[in-house]
Design a protein around this motif. Structure first.
Motif, PDB file in Angstrom:
ATOM      1  N   GLY A   1      14.114  68.563  92.771  1.00 54.04           N
ATOM      2  CA  GLY A   1      15.445  68.521  92.180  1.00 54.04           C
ATOM      3  C   GLY A   1      15.471  68.744  90.681  1.00 54.04           C
ATOM      4  N   THR A   2      14.292  68.739  90.050  1.00 53.74           N
ATOM      5  CA  THR A   2      14.220  68.960  88.608  1.00 53.74           C
ATOM      6  C   THR A   2      13.080  69.935  88.316  1.00 53.74           C
ATOM      7  OG1 THR A   2      12.611  67.193  88.167  1.00 53.74           O
ATOM      8  CG2 THR A   2      14.957  66.563  88.169  1.00 53.74           C
ATOM      9  N   LEU A   3      13.101  70.488  87.122  1.00 53.47           N
ATOM     10  CA  LEU A   3      12.015  71.384  86.719  1.00 53.47           C
ATOM     11  C   LEU A   3      10.696  70.621  86.637  1.00 53.47           C
ATOM     12  CD1 LEU A   3      13.739  73.552  83.966  1.00 53.47           C
ATOM     13  CD2 LEU A   3      13.300  74.147  86.353  1.00 53.47           C
ATOM     14  N   ALA A   4      10.753  69.373  86.192  1.00 55.89           N
ATOM     15  CA  ALA A   4       9.539  68.555  86.126  1.00 55.89           C
ATOM     16  C   ALA A   4       8.975  68.337  87.531  1.00 55.89           C
ATOM     17  CB  ALA A   4       9.822  67.223  85.443  1.00 55.89           C
TER      18      ALA A   4
ATOM     19  N   SER B   1       7.239  71.492  88.626  1.00 52.69           N
ATOM     20  CA  SER B   1       5.939  71.626  87.973  1.00 52.69           C
ATOM     21  C   SER B   1       4.900  70.734  88.637  1.00 52.69           C
ATOM     22  CB  SER B   1       6.074  71.281  86.487  1.00 52.69           C
ATOM     23  OG  SER B   1       4.833  71.424  85.838  1.00 52.69           O
ATOM     24  N   ARG B   2       5.257  69.486  88.890  1.00 50.95           N
ATOM     25  CA  ARG B   2       4.329  68.539  89.508  1.00 50.95           C
ATOM     26  C   ARG B   2       3.912  68.995  90.909  1.00 50.95           C
ATOM     27  NH1 ARG B   2       7.352  64.509  89.329  1.00 50.95           N
ATOM     28  NH2 ARG B   2       7.913  64.254  91.507  1.00 50.95           N
TER      29      ARG B   2
ATOM     30  N   THR C   1       0.152  70.532  92.598  1.00 53.89           N
ATOM     31  CA  THR C   1      -0.504  70.094  93.835  1.00 53.89           C
ATOM     32  C   THR C   1      -0.752  71.271  94.763  1.00 53.89           C
ATOM     33  OG1 THR C   1       0.540  67.923  93.685  1.00 53.89           O
ATOM     34  CG2 THR C   1      -0.303  68.570  95.845  1.00 53.89           C
ATOM     35  N   ALA C   2       0.254  72.118  94.917  1.00 51.87           N
ATOM     36  CA  ALA C   2       0.104  73.294  95.779  1.00 51.87           C
ATOM     37  C   ALA C   2      -0.984  74.216  95.259  1.00 51.87           C
ATOM     38  CB  ALA C   2       1.435  74.037  95.889  1.00 51.87           C
ATOM     39  N   LEU C   3      -1.064  74.357  93.952  1.00 59.47           N
ATOM     40  CA  LEU C   3      -2.072  75.221  93.337  1.00 59.47           C
ATOM     41  C   LEU C   3      -3.480  74.677  93.576  1.00 59.47           C
ATOM     42  CD1 LEU C   3      -2.581  77.752  91.717  1.00 59.47           C
ATOM     43  CD2 LEU C   3      -2.150  76.456  89.651  1.00 59.47           C
TER      44      LEU C   3
END
Length: 123
Positions: A47-50, A53-54, A58-60
């Motif tokens: 729901g947010t840009l932060a 990023s988080r 994890t996906a990366l």
């Protein structure tokens, strides 16, 4: 194989930026399938840009582990490596967006201070 990380990021960005239309959302959801992995689903629901990023971090990490564990001679190895490059590029784009957003906030703060300097408020 599809690039779930990119489609999930697109959905997360649509959520956090309030952009996108139903056709784009449906296309991205269709790419993810009915039961995406939990970290991919979390990225898609960000729901947010932060949050984007988080969850992208994890996906990366999981994608990097998949590339490292794959057989270099296997046909899908090159695709996995290509996905990794694309997701790292998406991570850089998201970082630029976050940095730009912080700059906009800083600029608004400076404009507010300048306005008060030019027109002091009597209390």
């Amino acid at each position: 194989m599809t690039c779930h990380e990119i489609e999930a990021l697109r959905l997360g960005l649509m959520n956090s930026l309030g952009l996108g239309d139903e056709a784009a959302r449906k296309h991205a959801r269709d790419e993810l399938g009915e039961t995406p992995e939990p970290h991919i689903e979390a990225l898609a629901e960000a729901g947010t840009l932060a949050d984007c990023s988080r969850h992208l971090d994890t996906a990366l990490v999981e994608l990097e582990e998949a590339v490292a564990a794959s057989d270099a001679a296997a046909p899908e190895h090159d695709y996995l490596r290509g996905r990794l490059v694309a997701v790292r590029d998406a991570e850089s784009a998201l970082d630029r967006l976050l940095t730009h957003g912080e700059g906009v906030l800083d600029g608004l703060g400076e404009a507010h201070e300048t306005l008060h300097e030019a027109f002091p408020v009597d209390e």
